[in-house]
Motif scaffolding. Structure first.
Motif, mmCIF file in Angstrom:
data_model
loop_
_atom_site.group_PDB
_atom_site.id
_atom_site.type_symbol
_atom_site.label_atom_id
_atom_site.label_comp_id
_atom_site.label_asym_id
_atom_site.label_seq_id
_atom_site.Cartn_x
_atom_site.Cartn_y
_atom_site.Cartn_z
ATOM 1 N N ALA A 203 -7.445 -6.807 -8.010
ATOM 2 C CA ALA A 203 -7.984 -5.778 -8.909
ATOM 3 C C ALA A 203 -8.205 -4.457 -8.182
ATOM 4 O O ALA A 203 -7.951 -3.376 -8.734
ATOM 5 C CB ALA A 203 -9.291 -6.270 -9.533
ATOM 6 N N THR A 204 -8.671 -4.540 -6.935
ATOM 7 C CA THR A 204 -8.896 -3.318 -6.153
ATOM 8 C C THR A 204 -7.583 -2.601 -5.879
ATOM 9 O O THR A 204 -7.479 -1.373 -6.033
ATOM 10 C CB THR A 204 -9.591 -3.656 -4.829
ATOM 11 N N HIS A 205 -6.574 -3.346 -5.469
ATOM 12 C CA HIS A 205 -5.268 -2.740 -5.181
ATOM 13 C C HIS A 205 -4.708 -2.037 -6.405
ATOM 14 O O HIS A 205 -4.265 -0.883 -6.334
ATOM 15 C CB HIS A 205 -4.287 -3.812 -4.701
ATOM 16 N N VAL A 206 -4.726 -2.717 -7.544
ATOM 17 C CA VAL A 206 -4.153 -2.132 -8.755
ATOM 18 C C VAL A 206 -4.993 -0.949 -9.232
ATOM 19 O O VAL A 206 -4.450 0.101 -9.604
ATOM 20 C CB VAL A 206 -4.041 -3.194 -9.862
ATOM 21 N N GLY A 207 -6.323 -1.105 -9.215
ATOM 22 C CA GLY A 207 -7.197 -0.027 -9.672
ATOM 23 C C GLY A 207 -7.054 1.235 -8.844
ATOM 24 O O GLY A 207 -6.941 2.349 -9.388
ATOM 25 N N VAL A 208 -7.046 1.079 -7.523
ATOM 26 C CA VAL A 208 -6.888 2.249 -6.645
ATOM 27 C C VAL A 208 -5.498 2.856 -6.809
ATOM 28 O O VAL A 208 -5.341 4.086 -6.824
ATOM 29 C CB VAL A 208 -7.152 1.861 -5.178
ATOM 30 N N ALA A 209 -4.479 2.010 -6.930
ATOM 31 C CA ALA A 209 -3.117 2.517 -7.096
ATOM 32 C C ALA A 209 -2.977 3.324 -8.383
ATOM 33 O O ALA A 209 -2.341 4.386 -8.393
ATOM 34 C CB ALA A 209 -2.125 1.355 -7.097
ATOM 35 N N VAL A 210 -3.589 2.848 -9.461
ATOM 36 C CA VAL A 210 -3.550 3.584 -10.725
ATOM 37 C C VAL A 210 -4.260 4.929 -10.572
ATOM 38 O O VAL A 210 -3.755 5.968 -11.029
ATOM 39 C CB VAL A 210 -4.186 2.768 -11.863
ATOM 40 N N LEU B 162 7.543 4.229 -4.789
ATOM 41 C CA LEU B 162 7.519 2.809 -4.412
ATOM 42 C C LEU B 162 6.974 2.648 -2.993
ATOM 43 O O LEU B 162 6.105 1.809 -2.736
ATOM 44 C CB LEU B 162 8.925 2.237 -4.512
ATOM 45 N N LEU B 163 7.474 3.474 -2.090
ATOM 46 C CA LEU B 163 7.009 3.429 -0.698
ATOM 47 C C LEU B 163 5.548 3.845 -0.599
ATOM 48 O O LEU B 163 4.773 3.261 0.168
ATOM 49 C CB LEU B 163 7.879 4.338 0.167
ATOM 50 N N GLY B 164 5.154 4.860 -1.375
ATOM 51 C CA GLY B 164 3.762 5.309 -1.354
ATOM 52 C C GLY B 164 2.799 4.220 -1.795
ATOM 53 O O GLY B 164 1.741 4.020 -1.190
ATOM 54 N N GLY B 165 3.147 3.503 -2.862
ATOM 55 C CA GLY B 165 2.305 2.403 -3.316
ATOM 56 C C GLY B 165 2.218 1.297 -2.282
ATOM 57 O O GLY B 165 1.153 0.702 -2.072
ATOM 58 N N PHE B 166 3.317 1.011 -1.628
ATOM 59 C CA PHE B 166 3.356 -0.008 -0.577
ATOM 60 C C PHE B 166 2.416 0.377 0.571
ATOM 61 O O PHE B 166 1.612 -0.444 1.041
ATOM 62 C CB PHE B 166 4.794 -0.149 -0.075
ATOM 63 N N LEU B 167 2.510 1.633 1.022
ATOM 64 C CA LEU B 167 1.668 2.096 2.127
ATOM 65 C C LEU B 167 0.194 2.099 1.742
ATOM 66 O O LEU B 167 -0.679 1.801 2.573
ATOM 67 C CB LEU B 167 2.104 3.501 2.554
ATOM 68 N N LEU B 168 -0.096 2.438 0.484
ATOM 69 C CA LEU B 168 -1.485 2.417 0.025
ATOM 70 C C LEU B 168 -2.058 1.011 0.114
ATOM 71 O O LEU B 168 -3.213 0.824 0.501
ATOM 72 C CB LEU B 168 -1.566 2.940 -1.411
ATOM 73 N N HIS B 169 -1.280 0.024 -0.243
ATOM 74 C CA HIS B 169 -1.725 -1.376 -0.159
ATOM 75 C C HIS B 169 -2.096 -1.726 1.286
ATOM 76 O O HIS B 169 -3.160 -2.306 1.539
ATOM 77 C CB HIS B 169 -0.613 -2.300 -0.659
ATOM 78 N N LEU B 170 -1.219 -1.385 2.229
ATOM 79 C CA LEU B 170 -1.488 -1.705 3.633
ATOM 80 C C LEU B 170 -2.741 -0.983 4.127
ATOM 81 O O LEU B 170 -3.565 -1.567 4.852
ATOM 82 C CB LEU B 170 -0.291 -1.305 4.501
ATOM 83 N N ALA B 171 -2.892 0.283 3.722
ATOM 84 C CA ALA B 171 -4.066 1.050 4.148
ATOM 85 C C ALA B 171 -5.352 0.447 3.596
ATOM 86 O O ALA B 171 -6.359 0.346 4.313
ATOM 87 C CB ALA B 171 -3.921 2.504 3.702
ATOM 88 N N LEU B 172 -5.337 0.026 2.345
ATOM 89 C CA LEU B 172 -6.530 -0.590 1.750
ATOM 90 C C LEU B 172 -6.902 -1.886 2.466
ATOM 91 O O LEU B 172 -8.087 -2.165 2.701
ATOM 92 C CB LEU B 172 -6.298 -0.867 0.266
ATOM 93 N N ASP B 173 -5.908 -2.680 2.804
ATOM 94 C CA ASP B 173 -6.183 -3.924 3.528
ATOM 95 C C ASP B 173 -6.831 -3.645 4.872
ATOM 96 O O ASP B 173 -7.736 -4.374 5.305
ATOM 97 C CB ASP B 173 -4.894 -4.728 3.716
ATOM 98 N N GLU B 174 -6.381 -2.597 5.547
ATOM 99 C CA GLU B 174 -6.977 -2.254 6.839
ATOM 100 C C GLU B 174 -8.405 -1.725 6.668
ATOM 101 O O GLU B 174 -9.295 -2.043 7.462
ATOM 102 C CB GLU B 174 -6.123 -1.215 7.568
ATOM 103 N N ILE B 175 -8.612 -0.940 5.630
ATOM 104 C CA ILE B 175 -9.968 -0.422 5.368
ATOM 105 C C ILE B 175 -10.930 -1.568 5.104
ATOM 106 O O ILE B 175 -12.069 -1.575 5.596
ATOM 107 C CB ILE B 175 -9.942 0.556 4.171
ATOM 108 N N TYR B 176 -10.481 -2.562 4.358
ATOM 109 C CA TYR B 176 -11.342 -3.707 4.047
ATOM 110 C C TYR B 176 -11.520 -4.639 5.244
ATOM 111 O O TYR B 176 -12.301 -5.583 5.169
ATOM 112 C CB TYR B 176 -10.775 -4.473 2.851
#
Length: 229
Positions: free
Chosen positions: A5-12, A160-174
């Protein structure tokens, strides 16, 4: 790591802000902005396709299966024929329906299960080189399969690449426990260039990326657009 939910919410939120900004400033039309938002959100699902039986896996493989089924249906549909006095419109027959259904079932179930069996979470699928591979693969496929504005295909690949990088960044932040002032053991496992524990796969992905970079389709369209800034 951040949950689904966090990944999708932040991506949106991030994707909508970027698309709105580019649309408001006149760099892209509103329909292209909406299109890029969809690609941005889809990109944020891709790193977690190696999580067994998780929602990103089901969503991504459902979309892959549907997309492949539609292409199969289109390929198996006969082209319209025309005569001297009349023409026959294209009528999809049973082969088109059966072929599309077969492709959907194969990708959705056997291939999905095989992929999950052969991969592990936060492995190669969670690396920067794979994010680049997704982006380049879509860019080449769109130029090969569809007719349209080359710039839109480039922007879709970047989204597509931007969304992918955002996912990796969020995982590192968490991975950072701010309240406990400590770094979790998972820190550094999300955003990595390649998977050192799977070097053969990493090398194969790097080679594929280099091949597609050397054969970039119409990069002039993107370069001309970037000059507007």
């Amino acid at each position: 790591m951040a949950n689904f939910a966090t990944h999708v919410g932040v991506a949106v939120g991030v994707g909508a802000s970027l698309a709105t900004g580019l649309t408001t400033l006149g760099y892209i039309p509103w329909d292209t902005g909406l299109n890029l938002l969809i690609f941005f959100v889809f990109g944020t699902l891709l790193p977690d396709i190696d999580v067994d039986n998780a929602r990103p896996v089901r969503w991504v493989f459902n979309l892959f299966a549907l997309f492949a089924a539609l292409l199969t249906f289109s390929a198996l549909t006969p082209t319209p024929s025309s005569g001297f006095w009349f023409s026959h419109p294209a009528q999809p027959g049973w082969p088109a329906f059966i072929g599309a259904l077969a492709v959907w079932l194969i990708i959705r179930y056997p291939l999905s299960k095989l992929f999950q069996k052969l991969t592990r979470h936060r492995g190669l699928a969670h690396s920067l080189i794979v994010g680049l591979l997704w982006s380049l693969a879509w860019l080449h496929f769109a130029h090969w399969q569809f007719s349209g504005d080359s710039l839109v295909f480039w922007l879709q690949a970047l989204a597509l690449l931007g969304g992918f990088l955002l996912h990796l960044a969020l995982d590192e932040i968490y991975s950072v426990d701010i309240e406990g002032i400590r770094i979790k053991r998972s820190f550094g496992s999300a955003m990595k260039v390649l998977d050192r524990r799977f070097m053969s796969g990493s090398i194969a992905v790097i080679i594929l990326n280099l091949i597609m970079i050397l054969a970039l389709p119409n990069p002039e369209a993107l370069l001309l657009w970037l000059k507007l800034f």
